[in-house]
Design a protein around this motif. Sequence first.
Motif, PDB file in Angstrom:
ATOM      1  N   GLU A 287      -8.285  -4.619  -3.827  1.00  8.59           N
ATOM      2  CA  GLU A 287      -7.315  -3.521  -3.922  1.00  8.59           C
ATOM      3  C   GLU A 287      -6.007  -3.900  -4.613  1.00  8.59           C
ATOM      4  O   GLU A 287      -5.195  -3.040  -4.905  1.00  8.59           O
ATOM      5  CB  GLU A 287      -7.064  -2.959  -2.522  1.00  8.59           C
ATOM      6  CG  GLU A 287      -5.957  -3.614  -1.709  1.00  8.59           C
ATOM      7  CD  GLU A 287      -6.158  -5.101  -1.428  1.00  8.59           C
ATOM      8  OE1 GLU A 287      -7.247  -5.635  -1.682  1.00  8.59           O
ATOM      9  OE2 GLU A 287      -5.184  -5.732  -1.001  1.00  8.59           O
TER      10      GLU A 287
ATOM     11  N   VAL B  89     -11.441   6.552  -0.258  1.00 11.78           N
ATOM     12  CA  VAL B  89     -10.120   5.916  -0.398  1.00 11.78           C
ATOM     13  C   VAL B  89     -10.310   4.467  -0.845  1.00 11.78           C
ATOM     14  O   VAL B  89      -9.712   4.002  -1.826  1.00 11.78           O
ATOM     15  CB  VAL B  89      -9.349   5.941   0.947  1.00 11.78           C
ATOM     16  CG1 VAL B  89      -8.201   4.937   0.947  1.00 11.78           C
ATOM     17  CG2 VAL B  89      -8.827   7.344   1.232  1.00 11.78           C
ATOM     18  N   ALA B  90     -11.171   3.758  -0.124  1.00 11.02           N
ATOM     19  CA  ALA B  90     -11.375   2.338  -0.406  1.00 11.02           C
ATOM     20  C   ALA B  90     -11.931   2.135  -1.816  1.00 11.02           C
ATOM     21  O   ALA B  90     -11.408   1.336  -2.607  1.00 11.02           O
ATOM     22  CB  ALA B  90     -12.313   1.741   0.632  1.00 11.02           C
TER      23      ALA B  90
ATOM     24  N   LYS C  84       1.064   4.442  -0.686  1.00 15.02           N
ATOM     25  CA  LYS C  84       0.225   5.580  -1.049  1.00 15.02           C
ATOM     26  C   LYS C  84       0.918   6.898  -0.779  1.00 15.02           C
ATOM     27  O   LYS C  84       2.045   6.924  -0.256  1.00 15.02           O
ATOM     28  CB  LYS C  84      -1.100   5.503  -0.303  1.00 15.02           C
ATOM     29  CG  LYS C  84      -0.988   5.582   1.202  1.00 15.02           C
ATOM     30  CD  LYS C  84      -2.360   5.671   1.846  1.00 15.02           C
ATOM     31  CE  LYS C  84      -3.243   4.469   1.534  1.00 15.02           C
ATOM     32  NZ  LYS C  84      -4.571   4.576   2.129  1.00 15.02           N
TER      33      LYS C  84
ATOM     34  N   THR D 222      -3.447   1.588  -5.068  1.00 17.99           N
ATOM     35  CA  THR D 222      -3.982   2.486  -4.022  1.00 17.99           C
ATOM     36  C   THR D 222      -4.898   3.555  -4.632  1.00 17.99           C
ATOM     37  O   THR D 222      -5.175   3.548  -5.823  1.00 17.99           O
ATOM     38  CB  THR D 222      -2.883   3.170  -3.170  1.00 17.99           C
ATOM     39  OG1 THR D 222      -2.330   4.274  -3.886  1.00 17.99           O
ATOM     40  CG2 THR D 222      -1.807   2.192  -2.748  1.00 17.99           C
ATOM     41  N   GLU D 223      -5.274   4.513  -3.807  1.00 17.84           N
ATOM     42  CA  GLU D 223      -6.120   5.622  -4.255  1.00 17.84           C
ATOM     43  C   GLU D 223      -5.299   6.801  -4.749  1.00 17.84           C
ATOM     44  O   GLU D 223      -5.849   7.762  -5.265  1.00 17.84           O
ATOM     45  CB  GLU D 223      -7.029   6.073  -3.105  1.00 17.84           C
ATOM     46  CG  GLU D 223      -6.350   6.904  -2.006  1.00 17.84           C
ATOM     47  CD  GLU D 223      -5.510   6.078  -1.023  1.00 17.84           C
ATOM     48  OE1 GLU D 223      -5.329   4.856  -1.265  1.00 17.84           O
ATOM     49  OE2 GLU D 223      -5.032   6.650  -0.031  1.00 17.84           O
TER      50      GLU D 223
ATOM     51  N   ALA E  34      -9.376   3.010  -4.491  1.00 21.45           N
ATOM     52  CA  ALA E  34      -8.307   1.999  -4.556  1.00 21.45           C
ATOM     53  C   ALA E  34      -8.802   0.778  -5.334  1.00 21.45           C
ATOM     54  O   ALA E  34      -8.061   0.190  -6.138  1.00 21.45           O
ATOM     55  CB  ALA E  34      -7.877   1.591  -3.146  1.00 21.45           C
TER      56      ALA E  34
ATOM     57  N   THR F 151       0.816  -1.215   0.000  1.00 22.75           N
ATOM     58  CA  THR F 151       0.000   0.000   0.000  1.00 22.75           C
ATOM     59  C   THR F 151       0.851   1.268   0.000  1.00 22.75           C
ATOM     60  O   THR F 151       0.845   2.055   0.948  1.00 22.75           O
ATOM     61  CB  THR F 151      -0.973  -0.003   1.213  1.00 22.75           C
ATOM     62  OG1 THR F 151      -1.470  -1.332   1.388  1.00 22.75           O
ATOM     63  CG2 THR F 151      -2.143   0.931   0.993  1.00 22.75           C
TER      64      THR F 151
ATOM     65  N   LYS G 104       1.067   1.585   6.061  1.00 25.11           N
ATOM     66  CA  LYS G 104       0.552   1.179   4.749  1.00 25.11           C
ATOM     67  C   LYS G 104      -0.790   1.868   4.533  1.00 25.11           C
ATOM     68  O   LYS G 104      -0.858   2.953   3.980  1.00 25.11           O
ATOM     69  CB  LYS G 104       0.448  -0.340   4.675  1.00 25.11           C
ATOM     70  CG  LYS G 104       1.835  -0.978   4.745  1.00 25.11           C
ATOM     71  CD  LYS G 104       1.845  -2.470   4.604  1.00 25.11           C
ATOM     72  CE  LYS G 104       3.313  -2.946   4.625  1.00 25.11           C
ATOM     73  NZ  LYS G 104       3.456  -4.392   4.638  1.00 25.11           N
ATOM     74  N   THR G 105      -1.847   1.262   5.048  1.00 24.88           N
ATOM     75  CA  THR G 105      -3.188   1.793   4.818  1.00 24.88           C
ATOM     76  C   THR G 105      -3.349   3.216   5.348  1.00 24.88           C
ATOM     77  O   THR G 105      -4.088   4.009   4.780  1.00 24.88           O
ATOM     78  CB  THR G 105      -4.216   0.864   5.498  1.00 24.88           C
ATOM     79  OG1 THR G 105      -3.942  -0.470   5.081  1.00 24.88           O
ATOM     80  CG2 THR G 105      -5.618   1.229   5.119  1.00 24.88           C
TER      81      THR G 105
ATOM     82  N   ASN H 107      -6.798  -1.659   2.490  1.00 28.04           N
ATOM     83  CA  ASN H 107      -7.042  -0.355   1.866  1.00 28.04           C
ATOM     84  C   ASN H 107      -8.344  -0.284   1.067  1.00 28.04           C
ATOM     85  O   ASN H 107      -8.910   0.780   0.907  1.00 28.04           O
ATOM     86  CB  ASN H 107      -5.858   0.034   0.973  1.00 28.04           C
ATOM     87  CG  ASN H 107      -5.755   1.527   0.798  1.00 28.04           C
ATOM     88  OD1 ASN H 107      -5.939   2.279   1.755  1.00 28.04           O
ATOM     89  ND2 ASN H 107      -5.491   1.973  -0.414  1.00 28.04           N
TER      90      ASN H 107
END
Lengths: 462, 524
Positions: free
Chosen positions: B404, B372-373, B102, B453-454, B376, B100, B293-294, B271
């Motif tokens: 994700e 975000v979720a 990001k 990721t987002e 992603a 993740t 990470k997340t 994520n």
Amino acid sequence: MTKKVHPYIPNMVPKVKEEMLKVIGVENSMELYSCIPEELQLQEEMNIPKALTEYELRRHIEGLLKKNISTNDYINFLGAGCWQHFVPAVCDEINQRSEFLTAYAGEPYEDHGRFQSLFEYQSLLAELVDMDVVNVPTFDWGQAAATSIRMAARINGRKKVLIAATVAPERTKIIANYGSPELEFSNIAFDLDTGLMDLDDLKSKISNEVAAIYFENPSYLGFIESQGNEISVIAKEHDVLLVVGVDPISLGVLAPPSHYGADIVCGDLQPLGMHMNYSGGQAGFIATRDEETFINEFPSRLFGIVPTIKEGEYGFGDVAYERTSFAQREKGKESVGTQTALWGITAGVYLSLLGPEGMYELGQTIMQNSQYTVKKLNKIAGIQGSRIVSPFFKEFIVDFNDTGISVQTINEMLLEKKIFGGKDLSKEFPEYGQCALFCVTEVHTKEDMDCLIEALEDIVTK
Amino acid sequence: MKPIIRTEATRDFHQAKWNEPIIFELHQEGEKGVEVPLANEEVVSTIGDGVSTIPASMSRKNRPNLPEIGQARVLRHYLRLSQETLGSDFNVEIGQGTCTMKYIPKINELLIRNPKMMDLHPLQEESTVQGMLEIIHNLDLCMREISGMGAFSFQPGGGTQALFAMASIVRKYHETRGEGDQRDEIITTIFSHPSQAATAVVKGYKVITLHPDENGFPDIEKLKGVVSERTAGFVVANPEDTGIFNSKIKEFTKIVHEAGGICYYDQANANGLLGITRAKEAGFDMCFFNLHKTFAAPHMCGGPATGALGVTEALKEYLPGPIVEYDGVKYSLNDNLQHSIGKVRAFHGVAQTILRSYAWIRALGPDGLREVAQTAVLNNNYLYHKVQKIRGASAPYVKGQRLEQVRYSWEQMASETGITTEDVQRRMTDFGLHYWTSHHPYIVPQPFTLEPTESYSKTDLDEYINALQQISDEAYNNPEIVKNAPYNSTIHQLVEEDYLDNPEKWCITWRMYQKKVLKPVLIK
């Protein structure tokens, strides 16, 4: 109403999102969650406050932080595993670089600089502890000690471990949890007046079933354990491995444990260029000799130097990678993962800046300042500057028993005078009664120390 | 001047190359990097040299063999090495799946360098750290909402340590109930992080690893076959590292619970789940999230980091102490947890990371976290559709149902061209992009795992896809290009094997290099 595009989420732009949904072939992004059964889908909104803009966020967080009183605001004499030291500006400059801050698991090619910095860290710390091998750092001293002990137990295949009773109780907790249920721990007694290990007790407990002896030097209680050689001889008589924990900032003036027979050396890097960060600066190291039996027991990554296809160029890679859990899962040695690499790089910068003379001068300053404080404390009626008579480094136990005032009360009164007093030892070491562990380093000016003395004089004579 | 018309599908990139010597080679006797504070004159006149008190046996006889280098040169050395490091701030770092990678907001980096954060001692009296404790408590409350758990500890210093802490809780829980010896097995899956299995073994457990069914799901029949009165715990990620979400997860946790085991959830892959689904509803007793990470704390070359460990109310007393509590007036540290496993990391964990993640959550709010979720997952599915169109690439197992991330395979390309995933890895650095293969063992042949990721725009994703496309073209048309890569990186191909696995030749430090490589040459 169209949603505002969040600065961290570029693809919230409706046109782009639509285009992507079309490529995928769905109407809306929630369709992509059809694999999650409805009963598992969260129906209510999370009870989390609404979003803040960057400016609002800054005001909010700085508002919270204002409620803290830092060691910048008050004079600090707390140590006990996290210590206030001078942090050179170059250390901060390097560890906030975007490149290092946001790198992770890159390859030896695109992350050559990360590999080289960590190889250099290994090499610099190896000189400080005077051993050949140092790992990419682990979480903290407690973890480094716990792993060092497990390494020793794997090397000689034994299960019993003897630990000096003067080891920091917090670390003992980490070691005990990490070693159980496989290892069996017992304490080695110590002399209350000298702090030194009780060698008779050691001799009565050591046997050919003991995997390792672990003690710390300088100890948690600040004194210097001067019997390193004797302990080492006793250990070797039974083929027991000697694991010694050390505060690396002492090694400009104190002999490294390898000089008195330690087989594995561990400790915390925080003093070497890390701000205290409410304990976020801790990082553990482990060092051994260049022997295959030792190297093969490290769970950590070990970066080694290798040639490339171009002459005159070098690169780096993982030495003996097959031993790690990355390679072997549960058949690897313990486990490896994200630990504290950036603090390793920072410690490398720190040692490069200080050099041999700087490390010596720093050790000397710490000894002078801490001895000065003890000497002055001794002049206060009812206070014994150092309960333990042995020479010490940086920390010492101040004895308040004869003042009739508890450490807790003294610390409350010191706080009113804008001083953070030493750590109250009455729970961890009740045998000392009302004593506190004080820490004096190079950051303390004469005024700071005199201020403590005056404050304590005031408190005990009132 | 001719206008610049950008038509290239991939970036014309070259990484910095400084050919910087090893730091010891910069030594110049007498140079100095920094002046350390010295004791005041009066202190010296009162005490003397300070070091004479050291017992002779404990006094260091020689100065450590550290280099002496002026400050500007030290700075330049490390700045150059930093330029030879491709942080995620610099590249479209979607190639490090499971991690993740990001965007790391700069405001958070500014906030953690506030002296009222940086210069706090962990043992300060509670009244002097109320702001810090409030931040920890507020993050705890947010994490409870995100997971449905009852309490969090932020002490573990990373995912591995959180997994270890959970294995420790499993042991302590069964010991407390008198079943410590009987329950000696932990069940995990092959598509989970190696640390799940490794930390269970450190805690003395026998590990049972479930392999997937033909669609890539953990096999529920196999689970039924291995649970017993010996089951201590079940640890799993969902989605697993394949990105496939196991929709039967609640049945899994039920089966383990019926056998008397504890279910703990590796949420390293969370994520795509924020505000969508939670550990609690899936029946887990514990979970952990990687704040690095997340929750947008940086990876810092591999830590310091935080594995935020959440447990149900019933397991709260097992947490490593202390935990932060709030009585409506003040914040305090509670270290009196009845069944606490003790400690896994010194003091309170990595406070900067706690602050960063709290700030990130506050910058997004509940709607932002869901966004975000969803983004992603959107980004990942976009990539999933595009990557499968690249010749030689595939995404094994069930079609669709990826959240994700996706574990892909170059199996076809490898068999048709001889170009392996490791070759692709090296070649990607020529485009300024990071690419990771996958954890061992390679259950998916020739694997690579992408997690967009987002944080990345469609244009960013297309840049990554184009680079993979170009490498595939090269593999089929001119494989030597890929075989001999990299060309535009800081260094050329390593000559590895013998130098990394042969004890006679490995050099983990400069002093070993001097002994094994330099000295023999100089003697000749």
